[in-house]
Design a protein around this motif. Structure first.
Motif, PDB file in Angstrom:
ATOM      1  N   GLY A 183      -1.031  -6.120   4.735  1.00  0.00           N
ATOM      2  CA  GLY A 183      -1.407  -5.961   3.340  1.00  0.00           C
ATOM      3  C   GLY A 183      -0.299  -5.474   2.445  1.00  0.00           C
ATOM      4  N   ARG A 184       0.910  -5.275   2.975  1.00  0.00           N
ATOM      5  CA  ARG A 184       2.027  -4.813   2.149  1.00  0.00           C
ATOM      6  C   ARG A 184       3.174  -5.808   2.221  1.00  0.00           C
ATOM      7  N   GLN A 185       3.973  -5.814   1.162  1.00  0.00           N
ATOM      8  CA  GLN A 185       5.106  -6.710   1.078  1.00  0.00           C
ATOM      9  C   GLN A 185       6.267  -6.160   1.914  1.00  0.00           C
ATOM     10  N   GLY A 186       7.103  -7.085   2.420  1.00  0.00           N
ATOM     11  CA  GLY A 186       8.328  -6.677   3.083  1.00  0.00           C
ATOM     12  C   GLY A 186       8.184  -6.565   4.592  1.00  0.00           C
ATOM     13  N   ILE A 187       9.328  -6.747   5.253  1.00  0.00           N
ATOM     14  CA  ILE A 187       9.434  -6.590   6.704  1.00  0.00           C
ATOM     15  C   ILE A 187      10.277  -5.350   6.971  1.00  0.00           C
ATOM     16  N   TYR A 188       9.768  -4.465   7.818  1.00  0.00           N
ATOM     17  CA  TYR A 188      10.467  -3.216   8.112  1.00  0.00           C
ATOM     18  C   TYR A 188      11.228  -3.313   9.431  1.00  0.00           C
ATOM     19  N   VAL A 189      12.255  -2.500   9.535  1.00  0.00           N
ATOM     20  CA  VAL A 189      12.969  -2.315  10.798  1.00  0.00           C
ATOM     21  C   VAL A 189      12.592  -0.937  11.324  1.00  0.00           C
ATOM     22  N   VAL A 190      11.925  -0.912  12.483  1.00  0.00           N
ATOM     23  CA  VAL A 190      11.379   0.347  13.010  1.00  0.00           C
ATOM     24  C   VAL A 190      11.945   0.609  14.403  1.00  0.00           C
ATOM     25  N   PRO A 191      11.909   1.860  14.874  1.00  0.00           N
ATOM     26  CA  PRO A 191      12.387   2.169  16.226  1.00  0.00           C
ATOM     27  C   PRO A 191      11.597   1.410  17.283  1.00  0.00           C
TER      28      PRO A 191
END
Length: 471
Positions: free
Chosen positions: A148-156
């Motif tokens: 439901g949110r925009q963008g792709i995150y880089v996570v551990p």
């Protein structure tokens, strides 16, 4: 300025001061606001989570719920969840920052609608869902998206590794959840004997098959092993017949009961071979839960006799009759006498200095209640005639009654070959045994009498001239 205006201004100042002190100071600082803005979920709190749902890369789902103060898996038997895994998962997710945010389609980063994910719920509402994609070129990082949110995150990558496990990994491996400090009654049963332990007036006693004082340290360690018995893996979660896996003829049965009469019974049965076939584990079950566990334990360490659990005092009789203790070592003698009020005093010369005064009661108890580890020989005459380690005692302790008659005496010698460096040898006047004594019980005392004894070898430390000659 009239009085009315002055009063109005005063009220305004007081109100402003109250606002600054009680309202404004509770607002986050600029730095805190910046940190919050950098969080992926700035208003998310782990303590609000009541349900967790996840799916690993093998399409296996796990559901975990917080029930009556405990995390449990949503299965028919409602087993406890592994609280460490749940806690680590909540901690890692709560610390997620917007370090790198990318644009593009989910598919280009390996994120699909049926891929691995973890979803968090409050009592009713969904808090958020994190879908995982491919590993990134950055080490230990993975692409993820919040539904439901925009963008792709880089996570551990650690968050993904936690959820991408076999569903049984989320189960608490601890078989029982009774705290050792709350246990008050214990039944231990082996095929050829049984031992019962009871907590009486703040101490453990063996009450069956004989009545003896138990060694508090040994019993406490053993109870911790039993209470924290941990499964290597879950074999089966369902109804189990007592005839299965040797539970109708277990090689060990333990029954634990707390002060509030909470109880648990654990059975250890047949051997279960390890997956590689090179080792072995034992089948285990807690009779109140229909679950078969495999435990990796040493059968020898769970075999206990009365002698293993009883208290092992060198002076095992007439301790209440002891009113004088005389210690001799390194040409020094210290004599302690028990006063009418039960305290101990020094009689005659004090070779240890006045600083020992406040510690006399502790010293007397240490000597009267010296424990041994094991009996190394039942024939001290024959053993001493070998001449190993018995040239001269490091110290001799004599115990007398009120009339001055010797009740018992202990001679402490250096350890001999084939014994551990942390042990002394000891013999008593009233027994034919040769005992092994922990150095921790008496080494500090011997050092008071012979400060030049080397703690590593118990031999006199070389003088400076001897050291120069040896070099």
């Amino acid at each position: 300025m009239n009085i009315r205006t002055t009063c109005v201004l005063l009220i305004v100042l007081i109100a402003l001061g109250y606002y600054i002190q009680h309202v404004d100071e509770k607002q986050p600082s600029t730095r805190q606001k910046f940190k919050l803005s950098e969080k992926i979920i700035p208003d998310w709190r782990p303590q609000d989570v009541r349900h967790i749902r996840l799916k690993n890369s093998s399409q296996e789902e796990v559901k975990i719920s917080f029930q009556s103060g405990t995390w449990r898996l949503d299965r028919a038997t409602q087993p406890r969840a592994h609280y460490r895994i749940v806690g680590r998962l909540l901690g890692l997710v709560s610390g997620l920052n917007k370090d790198i945010v990318l644009d593009g389609s989910m598919e280009s980063y390996g994120i699909t609608s049926d891929g691995p994910y973890v979803e968090f719920f409050a009592e009713e509402d969904t808090l958020f869902r994190l879908d995982f994609g491919l590993p990134t070129p950055l080490e230990k990082k993975r692409y993820a998206k919040i539904l439901g949110r925009q963008g792709i995150y880089v996570v551990p990558d650690g968050i993904f590794e936690l959820i991408d496990q076999d569903p049984d990994a989320f189960r608490d491996p601890q078989i029982t959840h009774i705290l050792p400090a709350h246990i008050r009654h214990v039944d231990l049963t082996w095929p050829d004997h049984q031992i019962t332990l009871d907590w009486v007036d703040g101490r453990w006693f063996i009450t069956e098959p004989v009545k003896l004082e138990a060694d508090q340290e040994i019993v406490d360690r053993f109870l911790r092993k039993l209470a924290y018995l941990t499964a290597k893996k879950i074999i089966f979660d369902g109804e189990i017949s007592f005839e299965d896996y040797g539970f109708d003829r277990p090689w060990f049965r333990v029954f634990l009961q707390t002060e509030n009469f909470q109880s648990t019974e654990i059975l250890l049965g047949d051997v279960i071979k390890s997956e590689d076939g090179n080792g072995q584990m034992f089948a285990a079950m807690e009779t109140k839960t229909p679950t078969l566990y495999a435990v990796d334990i040493s059968q020898r360490k769970f075999q206990k006799s009365v002698d293993d659990l009883r208290v092992r005092y060198l002076v095992d009789e007439k301790r209440e009759d002891i009113y004088e203790v005389e210690i001799t070592g390194a040409d020094k003698t210290l004599k302690l006498v028990k006063s009418a009020d039960g305290t101990w005093q020094i009689s005659g010369p004090n070779p240890l200095g006045p600083e020992m005064g406040p510690r006399l009661n502790q010293l007397a108890d240490l000597l009267i209640y010296i424990k041994y580890v094991s009996v190394i020989s039942h024939d001290k005459v024959r053993f001493m005639n070998k001449g190993i380690g018995f040239s001269s005692p490091l110290t001799e302790i004599r115990f007398m009654d009120q009339s001055g008659e010797v009740v018992n005496s202990i001679q402490v010698f250096d350890a001999v070959q084939n014994t551990e460096q942390s042990l002394f040898l000891g013999v008593t006047e009233t027994s034919s045994n040769v005992y092994l004594i922990p150095k921790t019980h008496i080494l500090g005392f011997i050092k008071m009498f012979a400060p030049d004894v080397d703690p590593a070898t118990n031999n006199p430390a070389p003088s400076s001239s001897e050291a120069q000659e040896s070099s």
